[in-house]
Design a protein around this motif. Structure first.
Motif, PDB file in Angstrom:
ATOM      1  N   LYS A 470      40.408  44.552  32.194  1.00 39.90           N
ATOM      2  CA  LYS A 470      41.502  43.954  32.399  1.00 39.90           C
ATOM      3  C   LYS A 470      43.137  44.175  33.410  1.00 39.90           C
ATOM      4  N   LEU A 471      43.611  43.632  34.994  1.00 41.91           N
ATOM      5  CA  LEU A 471      44.327  43.844  35.168  1.00 41.91           C
ATOM      6  C   LEU A 471      45.536  44.515  35.210  1.00 41.91           C
ATOM      7  N   ARG A 473      47.308  45.827  37.541  1.00 47.60           N
ATOM      8  CA  ARG A 473      48.834  45.658  38.867  1.00 47.60           C
ATOM      9  C   ARG A 473      48.241  45.199  39.439  1.00 47.60           C
ATOM     10  N   SER A 474      48.190  44.364  40.761  1.00 47.77           N
ATOM     11  CA  SER A 474      47.658  43.813  42.153  1.00 47.77           C
ATOM     12  C   SER A 474      48.228  45.108  42.809  1.00 47.77           C
ATOM     13  N   ALA A 480      40.739  49.498  45.372  1.00 47.36           N
ATOM     14  CA  ALA A 480      41.052  49.727  43.423  1.00 47.36           C
ATOM     15  C   ALA A 480      40.420  50.485  42.889  1.00 47.36           C
ATOM     16  N   LEU A 482      40.000  51.935  39.672  1.00 48.77           N
ATOM     17  CA  LEU A 482      39.041  51.005  38.440  1.00 48.77           C
ATOM     18  C   LEU A 482      38.786  52.416  37.417  1.00 48.77           C
ATOM     19  N   THR A 501      45.157  48.689  44.029  1.00 51.16           N
ATOM     20  CA  THR A 501      45.336  47.460  42.586  1.00 51.16           C
ATOM     21  C   THR A 501      44.545  48.530  41.951  1.00 51.16           C
ATOM     22  N   ILE A 503      42.528  48.802  38.176  1.00 45.74           N
ATOM     23  CA  ILE A 503      41.746  47.793  36.756  1.00 45.74           C
ATOM     24  C   ILE A 503      41.701  48.761  35.765  1.00 45.74           C
ATOM     25  N   ASP A 504      41.443  48.448  34.574  1.00 46.67           N
ATOM     26  CA  ASP A 504      40.947  49.090  33.690  1.00 46.67           C
ATOM     27  C   ASP A 504      39.561  48.100  33.619  1.00 46.67           C
ATOM     28  N   LEU A 515      34.832  40.410  38.104  1.00 46.78           N
ATOM     29  CA  LEU A 515      35.621  40.318  38.336  1.00 46.78           C
ATOM     30  C   LEU A 515      35.240  41.665  39.985  1.00 46.78           C
ATOM     31  N   LEU A 519      37.009  40.625  43.488  1.00 48.74           N
ATOM     32  CA  LEU A 519      37.990  42.962  44.053  1.00 48.74           C
ATOM     33  C   LEU A 519      36.969  42.453  45.837  1.00 48.74           C
ATOM     34  N   HIS A 523      38.976  43.896  49.002  1.00 54.61           N
ATOM     35  CA  HIS A 523      39.285  45.102  49.038  1.00 54.61           C
ATOM     36  C   HIS A 523      38.322  46.064  49.956  1.00 54.61           C
TER      37      HIS A 523
END
Ligand SMILES: Cc1ncc(C[n+]2csc(CCOP(=O)(O)OP(=O)(O)O)c2C)c(N)n1
Ligand SMILES: CC(=O)[C@@H](O)[C@H](O)COP(=O)(O)O
Ligand SMILES: [Mg+2]
Length: 582
Positions: A470-471, A473-474, A480, A482, A501, A503-504, A515, A519, A523
């Motif tokens: 689940k994103l 925030r970008s 990124a 994680l 960024t 990511i959950d 995903l 990324l 990134h």
């Protein structure tokens, strides 16, 4: 009978002069009752100040005094099973002045710990290890020609674990000089469960001087049995203990005690007083108790059981800790407390799953370690529809290293077909429990001790797509982050400040590699975050994927693939499953 926890240090003139058991042994036996009274009131005061385990220690005040009085500790080996009852032992063995540091950083450990004191000859915390360890020490003394006592104090709850009987069985074979003291207070954390508990309780009611039927059980295993004797009565306990210590070969002393002895609220509510939080100053306004992840699990299993009569819930002796109280009350026929028997819990659940039920095994991460072979052999290989609700996953605070749930991802992620979910808050926990419960196969959801960042999750039947992250925030920093699990709320602000960024990831297995591939295009740096050992956890899963992706052609990890390799000749297996990857 004490009815209130003292807030001031009580007057303990005898205890003040007992720094080590050698000081205790200078006293006349007739003074020991006074020592017990002072030790009990001092223990109440200390635990009131620090919080911690409570009822069990109150129950073994007399036993602790008698053992250190008659044994030559620390030369004689004294092992406390579980070890939650060890506070009186610590007070009498040179740590009285440190008791107010109990369970605090840099302070006394919550359980016996070898590197804390010579009197802690074996570290405990997980139950049912004391007889095995004491037997090992006894056999070592025999081999070395030492003449020392080896004593294991084990509770009736801890006695329900298979490992205890493995040790009793072996002791007979060795005929070692071992004394096992069964501290029978008819309590685990909840009232003790199972045939052994019923058997012991029935005999206690007989109030016989010697219970022939209980004797039969342990003498069948070549132990010489004595008891039951009142373990809270020094006049009864001392002579029987002397007799047992005077004999050679495996001895079994059955004592009965009261959990919470001497403190009226704890005697009346031994479950509630198994452990307590420290007393707060009278004028301090206490914050409203927040629901914990365990409470959310308790609400979820109750709600799901209402909709699905195939749901059955299993706990190995942690009904309160895993918060299955309401479920057990509402659906007693579908609730199973199997006592301290994690191995049995897992395979019992497997049997239920093979025959039309949908089991949910609620188990602390640290105690899941006990059921690892059963999870592999009886559940995962057979790909059974079973949900493991892994509570206390990650660091657990005051219980320290023995209870930290730091290794479940490492243990489970290499098992084929299993899915592993790491909720970032209580709403995610609810969604993932739904998803795991309905997943065709074995699913695990891991969540921490205490509360998270979503205190009022909504009740829902919604599930989440398997293997999809689940994103949150970008960001434009090129980094990124994680997240795997409940630390998301700890890093949300930092991710914003640093324009990461965020990511959950939601799943350790299956990992959302689609995903990650996207990324990777945009990134330059990745950070993985988890409340788990860095070695072998979720981050390792990402690293292994990343290494083989970015280093395609330069790094290929060749081993047994993510599947169960069926029978064939070893050479066929090696050729087909490993070498052919080259
Ligand atoms: C392997 C394992 N499972 C569960 C626990 C959690 N636990 C701690 S104390 C306890 C009850 C122990 O009962 P008993 O041995 O009778 O000791 P008492 O508290 O009655 O003195 C349990 C289940 C544990 N410490 N270890
Ligand atoms: C001694 C023991 O193993 C249990 O009492 C454990 O300390 C409970 O942990 P929680 O407080 O996280 O339920
Ligand atoms: Mg007990």
């Amino acid at each position: 009978m004490i009815t209130q926890i003292p807030t001031q240090k009580p007057n303990t003139p005898l205890l003040d002069n007992i720094h080590l058991p050698s000081d205790l042994r200078q006293l006349d036996e007739s003074q020991l009752i006074r020592v017990a009274a002072e030790l009990r009131s001092f223990l109440l005061y200390c635990v009131g100040q620090t919080g911690g385990h409570f009822g069990a220690g109150l129950g073994v005040i007399e036993l602790t005094i008698a053992l250190h009085y008659l044994l030559n500790t620390p030369s004689d080996h004294l092992i406390w099973d579980v070890g939650h009852q060890c506070y009186p032992h610590k007070i009498l063995t040179g740590r009285r002045e440190q008791m107010l540091s109990m369970r605090q950083q840099g302070g006394l450990a919550p359980f016996p710990k070898r590197d804390e004191s010579a009197y802690d000859c074996f570290g405990t915390g997980h139950s049912s290890t004391s007889i095995s360890a004491a037997l090992g020490m006894a056999v070592a003394d025999t081999l070395q020609g030492n003449h020392r006592h080896s004593v294991a104090v084990i509770g009736d709850g801890a006695m329900t674990a298979g490992m205890a009987f493995e040790a009793l069985n072996h002791a007979a074979h060795t005929q070692a000089n071992l004394l096992v003291i069964l501290n029978d207070n008819d309590m685990s954390i909840s009232p003790n469960e199972g045939g052994l508990a019923t058997y012991l309780a029935k005999n206690l009611k007989l109030k016989a001087r010697r219970s022939e039927t209980t004797a039969a059980l342990f003498e069948a295993l070549a132990f010489e049995y004595q008891g039951p004797v009142d373990g809270n009565d020094l006049d009864a306990l001392l002579p029987v203990l002397k007799t047992a210590l005077g004999k050679s070969g495996p001895q079994f002393l059955h004592i009965t005690t009261q959990k919470g002895k001497g403190f009226q609220p704890a005697e009346s509510d031994p479950v509630g007083y198994h452990a307590i939080t420290k007393l707060e100053p009278i004028n301090k306004v206490s914050k409203p108790k927040q629901p914990t992840f365990a409470n959310i699990f308790g609400r979820w299993i109750l709600a799901t059981a209402q909709k699905d009569q195939h749901l059955v819930g299993i706990t190995p002796a942690m009904k309160e800790g895993s918060d299955m109280v309401a479920f057990a009350k509402t659906y007693p026929q579908r609730f199973f407390d199997v006592a301290i028997a994690e191995q049995h819990a897992m395979t019992f659940a497997a049997g239920l799953a093979c025959n039309g039920m949908r089991p949910v095994v609620a188990i602390y991460s640290t105690f899941l370690q006990r059921a690892y072979d059963q999870l592999i052999h009886d559940v995962a290989i057979q790909n059974l529809d079973l949900l493991i609700a892994i509570d206390r996953a990650g660091l657990v605070g005051e219980d320290g290293a023995t209870h930290a749930g730091c290794f479940d991802i490492a243990a489970l992620r290499c098992l084929p077909n299993l899915i592993i979910m790491t909720p970032s808050d209580e709403q995610e926990q609810w969604l993932m429990l739904n998803t795991g419960y309905h997943y065709k196969g074995t699913a695990a959801v891991r969540y921490p001790r205490g509360s998270g960042s979503c205190l009022h999750p909504i009740t829902t039947d919604e599930q989440i797509p398997i293997g999809k992250a689940k994103l949150i925030r970008s960001g434009n920093s090129g980094t990124a982050l994680l997240n795997f699990g409940p630390l998301l709320s700890h890093v949300a602000d930092l991710a914003k400040e640093r324009d990461y960024t965020l990511i959950d990831m939601r799943f350790v297995k299956p990992l959302d590699t689609a995903l990650l591939s996207i990324l990777m295009e945009t990134h330059q740096q990745f950070i993985t975050l988890e409340d788990h050992a860095a070695q072998g956890g979720a981050g390792s899963t990402v690293a292994e994927w990343a290494a083989q992706t970015t280093w395609a052609g330069r790094l290929k990890i060749i081993g047994i693939p993510d599947l169960w390799v069926e029978h064939a000749s070893r050479s066929e297996q090696i050729a087909q499953q490993i070498i052919n990857q080259l």
